[in-house]
Enzyme design. Structure first.
Site, PDB file in Angstrom:
ATOM      1  N   LYS A  10      -7.058   3.098  43.339  1.00  0.00           N
ATOM      2  CA  LYS A  10      -8.081   2.220  42.741  1.00  0.00           C
ATOM      3  C   LYS A  10      -9.434   2.488  43.380  1.00  0.00           C
ATOM      4  CE  LYS A  10      -8.667  -0.673  46.413  1.00  0.00           C
ATOM      5  NZ  LYS A  10      -9.884  -0.669  47.220  1.00  0.00           N
TER       6      LYS A  10
ATOM      7  N   ASP B  50      -3.967  -5.898  47.650  1.00  0.00           N
ATOM      8  CA  ASP B  50      -4.195  -4.984  46.525  1.00  0.00           C
ATOM      9  C   ASP B  50      -2.908  -4.626  45.777  1.00  0.00           C
ATOM     10  OD1 ASP B  50      -6.884  -4.842  47.206  1.00  0.00           O
ATOM     11  OD2 ASP B  50      -6.674  -2.965  48.321  1.00  0.00           O
TER      12      ASP B  50
END
Ligand code: C5P
Length: 301
Positions: A13, A140
């Site tokens: 990401k 995350d």
């Protein structure tokens, strides 16, 4: 019968917007962030075995722990404890995501291991339950499960999908040394005690730009409150960011807690050109090109 291995692919990401609020009583910082999943991935292969073991190959493999502290192993153990299963399996991680690079590589491995173990065990659990376990492993990890583009709040674990049109093209400059996420947050706290570094503000304009699909509109809106702290700990990253802009990127930003620098480019061809120039400029260890958004953790057929 020899058990059949199962492979799950999970993406890296980049945070298009990372607004860091104040530190909370639990030590975490309240975030408002916009994640985008990129076409750089780790593959995690699981096969039931008589012991839990870990084997890591690929990008930065030497720096990944292969003991029970590894996030993929913790994911399998957490799911096994919750659903009364046998956690013994061989876990093979093929790394494509830089280690300690600010791109959620460890979280990707945890998300892949969660989905892989749930699939192997035939657990009939919904996404919500998997998200709950994911959030206990790291801020995350839920995003690594979901992928695409999403607004994250809380520690980053509470997600709302965001609309993204088209494909965005990125060049990534991987650094020689990693950065520890807690150290970068601590450095931001220190900088904020000493002065008043600017804060990212609202992500509304950025979300509209992502929905428009126009990288030229998105470029000036990329924002990361952790960037000042990452630059303070690795001042050489300023040169990397400058070199990417000189090479023709629309914008450059430290990815998450860094030290990977992510450059938004106008096209796939531009991303390759920027990568070639960055590689030649000697301002990073290596470069990658990637595009986003892509899906989250997915079983490889
Ligand atoms: O959740 P995760 O394990 O990825 O967090 C790693 C560290 O990063 C935390 O221990 C904390 O120091 C810092 N962090 C934070 N605020 C967040 C997310 C992470 O301070 N929202």
């Amino acid at each position: 019968m020899v058990p059949t291995p199962l492979t799950v692919r999970a993406p890296a990401k980049v945070n298009l917007h990372l607004g860091v609020g104040d530190v909370r009583p639990d030590g975490f910082h309240e975030l408002v962030t916009v994640f985008q999943a990129l076409s750089l991935h780790d593959d995690v292969t699981l096969v039931p075995s008589d012991a839990l073991s870990l084997h890591v190959t690929g990008e930065g493999a030497r720096d990944v722990p292969t003991d029970p502290t590894n996030l993929a192993a913790r994911a399998v153990v957490a799911l096994a404890e919750r659903y009364g299963r046998d956690p013994n399996m061989r876990i093979d991680i093929a790394k494509g995501i830089p280690v300690a690079g600010g791109m959620a590589g460890g979280s990707a491995d945890a998300a892949a291991a969660l989905l892989g173990a749930a699939t192997l065990w035939g657990l009939e659990i919904g996404r919500d339950e998997l998200d709950e376990v994911a959030a206990t492993l790291g801020s995350d990890v839920p995003f690594s499960l979901h992928g695409h583009t999403a607004l994250g709040t809380g520690r980053g674990e509470r997600l709302i999908p965001a609309l993204a049109r088209g494909e965005f093209h990125w060049t990534l400059a991987l650094a020689r040394e990693g950065l520890s996420t807690p150290a970068v947050y601590r450095e931001l706290d220190r900088l904020r005690e000493a002065g008043d570094p600017p804060r990212a503000g609202s992500p509304d304009a950025l979300l509209a730009a992502v929905a428009s699909g126009d990288p030229h509109r998105l470029a000036p809106l990329l924002a990361n409150d952790l960037q000042a702290a990452a630059l303070s700990l690795q001042p050489g990253l300023r040169r990397t960011l400058r070199a990417g802009m000189e090479a023709g990127a629309l914008a450059g930003i430290v990815s998450g807690s860094g030290p990977t620098c992510a450059f938004l480019c106008a096209s796939a061809d531009d991303a390759v050109d920027v990568g070639t120039e960055l590689a030649g400029a000697g301002v990073c260890r290596t470069v990658r090109v990637a595009s986003g958004p892509v899906p989250g953790a997915t079983v490889v057929p």
